[in-house]
Design a protein around this motif. Sequence first.
Motif, PDB file in Angstrom:
ATOM      1  N   PHE A  32       0.836  -1.198   0.000  1.00  0.00           N
ATOM      2  CA  PHE A  32       0.000   0.000   0.000  1.00  0.00           C
ATOM      3  C   PHE A  32       0.875   1.256   0.000  1.00  0.00           C
ATOM      4  CE2 PHE A  32      -3.503   2.519   2.200  1.00  0.00           C
ATOM      5  CZ  PHE A  32      -4.418   2.389   1.158  1.00  0.00           C
ATOM      6  N   ILE A  33       1.903   1.267   0.853  1.00  0.00           N
ATOM      7  CA  ILE A  33       2.824   2.408   0.931  1.00  0.00           C
ATOM      8  C   ILE A  33       3.560   2.585  -0.395  1.00  0.00           C
ATOM      9  CG2 ILE A  33       4.871   3.325   2.085  1.00  0.00           C
ATOM     10  CD1 ILE A  33       3.971   1.680   4.578  1.00  0.00           C
ATOM     11  N   ASP A  34       4.057   1.477  -0.954  1.00  0.00           N
ATOM     12  CA  ASP A  34       4.805   1.540  -2.215  1.00  0.00           C
ATOM     13  C   ASP A  34       3.934   2.070  -3.351  1.00  0.00           C
ATOM     14  OD1 ASP A  34       7.074   0.591  -0.985  1.00  0.00           O
ATOM     15  OD2 ASP A  34       6.754  -1.500  -1.578  1.00  0.00           O
ATOM     16  N   PHE A  35       2.641   1.758  -3.303  1.00  0.00           N
ATOM     17  CA  PHE A  35       1.720   2.268  -4.317  1.00  0.00           C
ATOM     18  C   PHE A  35       1.698   3.801  -4.300  1.00  0.00           C
ATOM     19  CE2 PHE A  35      -2.548   4.040  -5.002  1.00  0.00           C
ATOM     20  CZ  PHE A  35      -2.750   3.716  -6.332  1.00  0.00           C
ATOM     21  N   PHE A  36       1.617   4.390  -3.112  1.00  0.00           N
ATOM     22  CA  PHE A  36       1.546   5.856  -3.019  1.00  0.00           C
ATOM     23  C   PHE A  36       2.873   6.501  -3.381  1.00  0.00           C
ATOM     24  CE2 PHE A  36      -2.198   4.793  -0.453  1.00  0.00           C
ATOM     25  CZ  PHE A  36      -3.115   5.651  -1.037  1.00  0.00           C
ATOM     26  N   ILE A  37       3.978   5.833  -3.058  1.00  0.00           N
ATOM     27  CA  ILE A  37       5.285   6.371  -3.461  1.00  0.00           C
ATOM     28  C   ILE A  37       5.402   6.375  -4.980  1.00  0.00           C
ATOM     29  CG2 ILE A  37       7.773   5.924  -3.428  1.00  0.00           C
ATOM     30  CD1 ILE A  37       7.413   4.910  -0.553  1.00  0.00           C
ATOM     31  N   ALA A  38       4.930   5.294  -5.623  1.00  0.00           N
ATOM     32  CA  ALA A  38       4.975   5.218  -7.084  1.00  0.00           C
ATOM     33  C   ALA A  38       4.069   6.267  -7.720  1.00  0.00           C
ATOM     34  CB  ALA A  38       4.568   3.817  -7.543  1.00  0.00           C
ATOM     35  N   GLU A  39       2.917   6.527  -7.098  1.00  0.00           N
ATOM     36  CA  GLU A  39       1.958   7.479  -7.646  1.00  0.00           C
ATOM     37  C   GLU A  39       2.351   8.931  -7.402  1.00  0.00           C
ATOM     38  OE1 GLU A  39      -1.222   7.101  -9.300  1.00  0.00           O
ATOM     39  OE2 GLU A  39      -0.323   5.161  -9.748  1.00  0.00           O
ATOM     40  N   HIS A  40       2.814   9.228  -6.177  1.00  0.00           N
ATOM     41  CA  HIS A  40       2.997  10.630  -5.775  1.00  0.00           C
ATOM     42  C   HIS A  40       4.415  10.957  -5.331  1.00  0.00           C
ATOM     43  CE1 HIS A  40      -1.500  10.127  -4.629  1.00  0.00           C
ATOM     44  NE2 HIS A  40      -1.387  10.502  -5.888  1.00  0.00           N
ATOM     45  N   GLY A  41       5.281   9.961  -5.261  1.00  0.00           N
ATOM     46  CA  GLY A  41       6.653  10.199  -4.829  1.00  0.00           C
ATOM     47  C   GLY A  41       6.822  10.160  -3.322  1.00  0.00           C
ATOM     48  N   MET A  42       8.061  10.234  -2.896  1.00  0.00           N
ATOM     49  CA  MET A  42       8.374  10.237  -1.468  1.00  0.00           C
ATOM     50  C   MET A  42       7.991  11.589  -0.864  1.00  0.00           C
ATOM     51  SD  MET A  42       9.986   7.310  -0.525  1.00  0.00           S
ATOM     52  CE  MET A  42      11.187   7.680   0.739  1.00  0.00           C
ATOM     53  N   TYR A  50       7.039   1.947   9.963  1.00  0.00           N
ATOM     54  CA  TYR A  50       7.697   1.679   8.683  1.00  0.00           C
ATOM     55  C   TYR A  50       8.785   2.727   8.445  1.00  0.00           C
ATOM     56  CZ  TYR A  50       3.851  -1.539   7.920  1.00  0.00           C
ATOM     57  OH  TYR A  50       2.949  -2.573   8.062  1.00  0.00           O
ATOM     58  N   ASN A  51       9.721   2.420   7.563  1.00  0.00           N
ATOM     59  CA  ASN A  51      10.857   3.314   7.329  1.00  0.00           C
ATOM     60  C   ASN A  51      10.706   4.154   6.070  1.00  0.00           C
ATOM     61  OD1 ASN A  51      12.402   2.513   9.599  1.00  0.00           O
ATOM     62  ND2 ASN A  51      12.998   0.636   8.535  1.00  0.00           N
ATOM     63  N   LYS A  52       9.510   4.198   5.514  1.00  0.00           N
ATOM     64  CA  LYS A  52       9.276   4.969   4.302  1.00  0.00           C
ATOM     65  C   LYS A  52       8.436   6.204   4.626  1.00  0.00           C
ATOM     66  CE  LYS A  52       9.591   0.776   1.550  1.00  0.00           C
ATOM     67  NZ  LYS A  52       8.900  -0.205   0.693  1.00  0.00           N
ATOM     68  N   ASP A  58      -1.075  11.692   1.960  1.00  0.00           N
ATOM     69  CA  ASP A  58      -0.981  10.232   1.858  1.00  0.00           C
ATOM     70  C   ASP A  58      -0.628   9.595   3.197  1.00  0.00           C
ATOM     71  OD1 ASP A  58      -1.594  10.393  -0.812  1.00  0.00           O
ATOM     72  OD2 ASP A  58       0.459  10.132  -1.526  1.00  0.00           O
ATOM     73  N   ALA A  59       0.180  10.279   4.002  1.00  0.00           N
ATOM     74  CA  ALA A  59       0.532   9.751   5.322  1.00  0.00           C
ATOM     75  C   ALA A  59      -0.711   9.639   6.206  1.00  0.00           C
ATOM     76  CB  ALA A  59       1.583  10.631   5.991  1.00  0.00           C
ATOM     77  N   ALA A  60      -1.585  10.636   6.145  1.00  0.00           N
ATOM     78  CA  ALA A  60      -2.835  10.563   6.915  1.00  0.00           C
ATOM     79  C   ALA A  60      -3.645   9.354   6.495  1.00  0.00           C
ATOM     80  CB  ALA A  60      -3.645  11.846   6.726  1.00  0.00           C
ATOM     81  N   LEU A  61      -3.726   9.123   5.182  1.00  0.00           N
ATOM     82  CA  LEU A  61      -4.498   7.991   4.674  1.00  0.00           C
ATOM     83  C   LEU A  61      -3.890   6.664   5.124  1.00  0.00           C
ATOM     84  CD1 LEU A  61      -5.850   7.648   1.022  1.00  0.00           C
ATOM     85  CD2 LEU A  61      -5.090   5.694   2.359  1.00  0.00           C
ATOM     86  N   VAL A  62      -2.594   6.497   4.914  1.00  0.00           N
ATOM     87  CA  VAL A  62      -1.954   5.213   5.216  1.00  0.00           C
ATOM     88  C   VAL A  62      -1.928   4.949   6.719  1.00  0.00           C
ATOM     89  CG1 VAL A  62       0.170   3.864   5.029  1.00  0.00           C
ATOM     90  CG2 VAL A  62      -0.616   5.222   3.086  1.00  0.00           C
ATOM     91  N   ASN A  63      -1.655   5.970   7.522  1.00  0.00           N
ATOM     92  CA  ASN A  63      -1.660   5.769   8.975  1.00  0.00           C
ATOM     93  C   ASN A  63      -3.055   5.397   9.476  1.00  0.00           C
ATOM     94  OD1 ASN A  63       1.080   6.110   9.706  1.00  0.00           O
ATOM     95  ND2 ASN A  63       0.896   8.333   9.548  1.00  0.00           N
TER      96      ASN A  63
END
Length: 428
Positions: A32-42, A50-52, A58-63
């Motif tokens: 799930f985290i990798d998906f958002f990094i691919a879509e919107h970047g770090m 997690y270390n990402k 996106d952090a609000a959503l994933v948390n």
Amino acid sequence: MGEKERNEAKKGLIDFLATAFASSKNKNIEQFIDFFIAEHGMGNQFVIGYNKKLNASDAALVNGFLLHYYDYDDVHSDLRGHASSVILPALLSYSHKFNYNFNHFIDSYIVGIEVAARIGRTIGSQHYEKGWHTSSTIGVIAATAACAYFLSLEKEKFANALGIAITEASGLRAQFGTDVKPLHIGLSAQKAYMAVAYSEKNIVEGNKDMLPLFYEMFSDKNKIPNDIFIEPRQGWAIHDPGLWFKLYPCCSANYHAIDATIEIQQKYDLLIEDIAQINVIFPSNGDSALKFTQPQNGLEGRFSVEFVISKLLKNKKLTLEDFLENTIEPDIQNIMTKIQRVYDDTIKPNNNALPLGRFTIVEIITNSNQSYSVRIDTPKGSPKKPLSLKELIGKLEIYAPKHADNIECLKNVENTHELLSYIKNGRV
């Protein structure tokens, strides 16, 4: 707000951390985290456990997603749902931007819980019973109020943010037992974050009087009840009735039956092969959240009283692994066939019951026609039978021992940068 309320909110924060770290090292969440990094970047904001890093939205959503992933997060009975897992991720995403006073962060959390509880108390039971996921529909409003208070938005911007959030309120209970249920929580945290951002920066302006329409559209009320505006008589909702902390990663509607089954096991030496039938007795709609009578895996089992009773009877305990996407074993399926739900509205609810008007009776009938039953009105972990601070820290110790060992650091936090350092590293 005083120290009494703040102390209760800090307990909520400890449980929040325990629940978040219980979800760490999960491959589905990593994906799930990798998906958002691919879509919107770090980004520059961390995901708990997690270390990402992700951007704030996106952090609000994933948390929020990971906090509710195992249904292990706290509950508020007035809301009939999970407010903290929407409110706190949204607040944390704002906490990265500037260094705020820690008590102000805690007070904002308390405000969010209060808004959730007041809407939950006044909107009417049909909102939930018609199929709405209250943690999501009401949670987004509560989290928006918390963030708007946190940023000290002036009245017009505050109202505008609420109007935006109300427009985006969504989430159906039909998704219980799937990954979309925790996604509801994450999306609500993200929507709250964005609603406040749009309003703070004057990006979007809309109708600022949306709460009456929310009641009209989402409930059996034709207007907002006056009770929503009345100052708290008994105290703030964070304390009265307070948060319900979970010992097991499953729906809290199971908890009455869990306690009843454990008590029967402790009192009587029953063998599974001697059990002929098990009756689970509820008031009408007391099992609305428990949608699976024949779950196919542990994920669905989180919302099945048949599953939790069968697991307890066989294994004498419930673990996190029981509620993953594992296929249910044949012996558990066999026990579940002996369980039936019964609804009895002639039984008078206990005045101290939590949630109000609820109870569960577990009755086990043996092959020799002996009957053993236990009734539970207030489960362990609910505000009427609360977990002690030691028990809460014990939950944190299971999943984040470093954080539990350094719990005094959390108690001494003075600002949000120190809070973020503690969450990420286990120390300040």
